[in-house]
Design a protein around this motif. Sequence first.
Motif, PDB file in Angstrom:
ATOM      1  N   ILE A 159      22.545  43.734  88.845  1.00 33.06           N
ATOM      2  CA  ILE A 159      23.397  42.554  88.711  1.00 33.06           C
ATOM      3  C   ILE A 159      24.670  42.666  89.536  1.00 33.06           C
ATOM      4  O   ILE A 159      25.243  41.662  89.962  1.00 33.06           O
ATOM      5  CB  ILE A 159      23.747  42.305  87.220  1.00 33.06           C
ATOM      6  N   ASP A 160      25.135  43.896  89.804  1.00 30.54           N
ATOM      7  CA  ASP A 160      26.358  44.061  90.581  1.00 30.54           C
ATOM      8  C   ASP A 160      26.212  43.572  92.011  1.00 30.54           C
ATOM      9  O   ASP A 160      27.208  43.311  92.689  1.00 30.54           O
ATOM     10  CB  ASP A 160      26.795  45.528  90.584  1.00 30.54           C
ATOM     11  N   GLU A 190      27.071  36.036  94.051  1.00 30.13           N
ATOM     12  CA  GLU A 190      28.269  35.504  93.421  1.00 30.13           C
ATOM     13  C   GLU A 190      29.052  34.642  94.402  1.00 30.13           C
ATOM     14  O   GLU A 190      29.564  35.139  95.405  1.00 30.13           O
ATOM     15  CB  GLU A 190      29.156  36.641  92.927  1.00 30.13           C
ATOM     16  N   VAL A 213      25.616  36.848  84.508  1.00 30.35           N
ATOM     17  CA  VAL A 213      24.757  37.100  83.352  1.00 30.35           C
ATOM     18  C   VAL A 213      24.528  35.849  82.492  1.00 30.35           C
ATOM     19  O   VAL A 213      23.413  35.647  81.998  1.00 30.35           O
ATOM     20  CB  VAL A 213      25.318  38.263  82.498  1.00 30.35           C
ATOM     21  N   VAL A 245      18.551  40.159  85.743  1.00 32.50           N
ATOM     22  CA  VAL A 245      19.710  41.001  85.447  1.00 32.50           C
ATOM     23  C   VAL A 245      19.693  42.306  86.236  1.00 32.50           C
ATOM     24  O   VAL A 245      20.737  42.914  86.463  1.00 32.50           O
ATOM     25  CB  VAL A 245      19.796  41.294  83.929  1.00 32.50           C
ATOM     26  N   ALA A 252      24.361  40.871  92.692  1.00 30.27           N
ATOM     27  CA  ALA A 252      23.827  39.514  92.555  1.00 30.27           C
ATOM     28  C   ALA A 252      24.610  38.537  93.430  1.00 30.27           C
ATOM     29  O   ALA A 252      25.628  38.878  94.036  1.00 30.27           O
ATOM     30  CB  ALA A 252      23.886  39.077  91.093  1.00 30.27           C
ATOM     31  N   ASN A 290      25.870  32.529  90.354  1.00 27.01           N
ATOM     32  CA  ASN A 290      26.709  31.732  89.451  1.00 27.01           C
ATOM     33  C   ASN A 290      26.771  30.284  89.911  1.00 27.01           C
ATOM     34  O   ASN A 290      27.731  29.564  89.635  1.00 27.01           O
ATOM     35  CB  ASN A 290      28.119  32.320  89.351  1.00 27.01           C
ATOM     36  N   THR A 333      31.550  40.552  88.422  1.00 24.34           N
ATOM     37  CA  THR A 333      30.351  39.850  88.880  1.00 24.34           C
ATOM     38  C   THR A 333      29.424  39.536  87.723  1.00 24.34           C
ATOM     39  O   THR A 333      28.899  38.425  87.594  1.00 24.34           O
ATOM     40  CB  THR A 333      29.611  40.682  89.936  1.00 24.34           C
ATOM     41  N   TRP A 334      29.239  40.493  86.822  1.00 23.80           N
ATOM     42  CA  TRP A 334      28.269  40.288  85.747  1.00 23.80           C
ATOM     43  C   TRP A 334      28.727  39.227  84.757  1.00 23.80           C
ATOM     44  O   TRP A 334      27.892  38.514  84.182  1.00 23.80           O
ATOM     45  CB  TRP A 334      27.973  41.599  85.032  1.00 23.80           C
ATOM     46  N   THR A 335      30.041  39.067  84.564  1.00 21.10           N
ATOM     47  CA  THR A 335      30.489  38.085  83.574  1.00 21.10           C
ATOM     48  C   THR A 335      30.278  36.652  84.036  1.00 21.10           C
ATOM     49  O   THR A 335      30.223  35.733  83.210  1.00 21.10           O
ATOM     50  CB  THR A 335      31.970  38.284  83.213  1.00 21.10           C
ATOM     51  N   ARG A 376      20.089  34.436  89.427  1.00 17.77           N
ATOM     52  CA  ARG A 376      20.816  35.647  89.809  1.00 17.77           C
ATOM     53  C   ARG A 376      22.111  35.295  90.547  1.00 17.77           C
ATOM     54  O   ARG A 376      22.631  36.113  91.320  1.00 17.77           O
ATOM     55  CB  ARG A 376      19.932  36.528  90.680  1.00 17.77           C
TER      56      ARG A 376
END
Length: 675
Positions: free
Chosen positions: A49-50, A54, A111, A46, A52, A157, A106-108, A155
């Motif tokens: 995370i911004d 994606e 995470v 985590v 991460a 999706n 990004t986090w949704t 880390r």
Amino acid sequence: MVTDAPPLPPASVSSTPRSRIASARRQWGFRLGLAALAVATALLTVWAIDSASESQYYAAIAVSMSQNPANFFFGAFDPAGTVTLDKIPGSFWIPALFVAVFGYATWTVVVPNALAAVATVVVVAVTGQRLVSPMAGLIAGAVVATTPILIAVSRSNQPETFFVLSLALVAWAAARALTQRSLGWLIAAGLFVALAFQTYMLVAWAVWPALALAYLVTAQPVARRVWHVAVAGAVSIATSLTWIVIVSLIPADSRPYIGSTLSHNPWEMVFGYNGLGRFSATADSSEYLSFSPPFSGDPSVVRLFTEQLAGQIAWLLPAALLATGVLWMLRFSRPVTIFLGTWLVVFAAMFSAVDGMHQFYTAALALPVALLIGLAFGVARQRDILWPQVSLIAVTGVTAVLISLWYPGYSTVVSVVQAAIGAVAIVLVFAASGRRNQTRRFVPRWITALVATLALVLTPAVWAAVTIANPSDINPVAGGVSEMGGGGPDGGLGAAPGQGGAPGQGGAPGTGSPQVGAAPGQGGDPGSRAGQPGGAQNPGIGPMAGLGQALGGTAASTASADLVAWLQENQGEAHYLVATFGARSAAGIILATDGGSVLPIGGFNSSDAVPTLEEFRQLVADGDLRYVLTASEPGGAAARDSGSSSTSAQIQAWVAENCTVATDAPSNAVYDCAI
């Protein structure tokens, strides 16, 4: 005559409360250790995370699935429900719920995967603790928590971490089924296999040979064993196929087009494209499409130890094989040993034989590896047998040093430090031997356990931790993305992550053909986010990156924002904001418009027959579609795509002939098809 029972010896009298105190201490120690592992895993997955990894393609899927129940069930790629992703959507149900509740960020979408990794560590540790001891559980959990490729994919999706969590639940239920010889727990394990099937399809069934073989050697009548396996297997298979059966029973015109299929058929998508299509030798292009990501080198018996994979998963593979032998020689539970050992061999063979794959496919190996090592060390420690403990530490240290010396880019210093810690751990193991006889009292048991754990996982832990600074949306890998991220069809490392086909060429993974709307040097996994370290030099960041690709890779993110604003201002009464060739080009626009309706012609790789030319023309005639975003040259990229020689190419040609460039648009790639 009734007489009083003889008094218990003093030692026996005092042993009961003392043993209870010791047991309570062990339980509290396990809980504290488990909490520490959970926190450490959360930090690894985590933190920052911004930034991460994606994937815009998969992020757009989560956004679209959050729009309505139908999209959620089918796994629709676009908000209008035109076409699905190329998998059963189980891995995206939780991220879609996060987006529905918290909105897209990004986090949704990342995470949920991070939390799945934390849960996996906890489940594995609890399984090891139940089978042997708290130390066995904590070592197993630590191995999972520091498996580099698992941390890297957690880390992102990408649809992998929920699959690994499902397999961890399989191991947890299987441990009870094998030790208790229980049909109920065997069925539970089979149901968790079915859950794993919803996340990663056929590969989930690869755990069944190990589970069935292990249960068949349990101590009970043969007929009962066979009956239990048959019942649990039938329930597992039937439950696995639930989504496929339901979707196939719904009329084709009442559901989205099933992505990456020739026949709009979920059976083809699962068993063709995602099954036989992964092995080029068996691919039948007339029956199903094939797909082989070119990131892990060529199939071979030593594939897991090649440069692309060694740093991701191989650190503890030799130790896991040794641990299997240790458990067998120490006469630990035969069914459990057979289950974990067969699981390891089957998955290792499968990943060594598949035609092409992302490195993160191998994350599933973390589970049997962790449990084998944790159980072997825990049993040896419990029985006060030195040679297995010393051997496991020594083999792990030697493996780390050899990998770091053999391949460039690995930290030899860290592996040497691990080897030195291993030497200290071996001394402590010797010093702690005989403790039951109270002959040695050098250091507390927990210190020995901690040092031994560090001696097993230090190098992979460091390799996993540096992943935080090296995200890749296209091909998440541990360590330095620029060094280990990609590879062309030959498996070489000449290409940066995000490059499909030959190094320096764009294209879908494994095709070597240009990506629609992408500049040369881009492509790879769907919907890449540009500007990541070690990736191709794509313009823009965040949601605008995919749109930058759609503009040919030459527009800055501000120009992309201008185009989105222009499309929204000029949409009028049209149902679709714009049409693009391929889902990857559409992903950035869907995210930039918070779920705007974009028509992805041809689906994921522009190869799906959706919409047909007649359907496309009808959309234009009805006023449901006006604008089409093409490559910079009409008839160029899409027509040259190896998978779009029919429908997508026909539509591209029709657009070039019947539509005109929207001169007031911020890009000459926008065509106005208004009649």
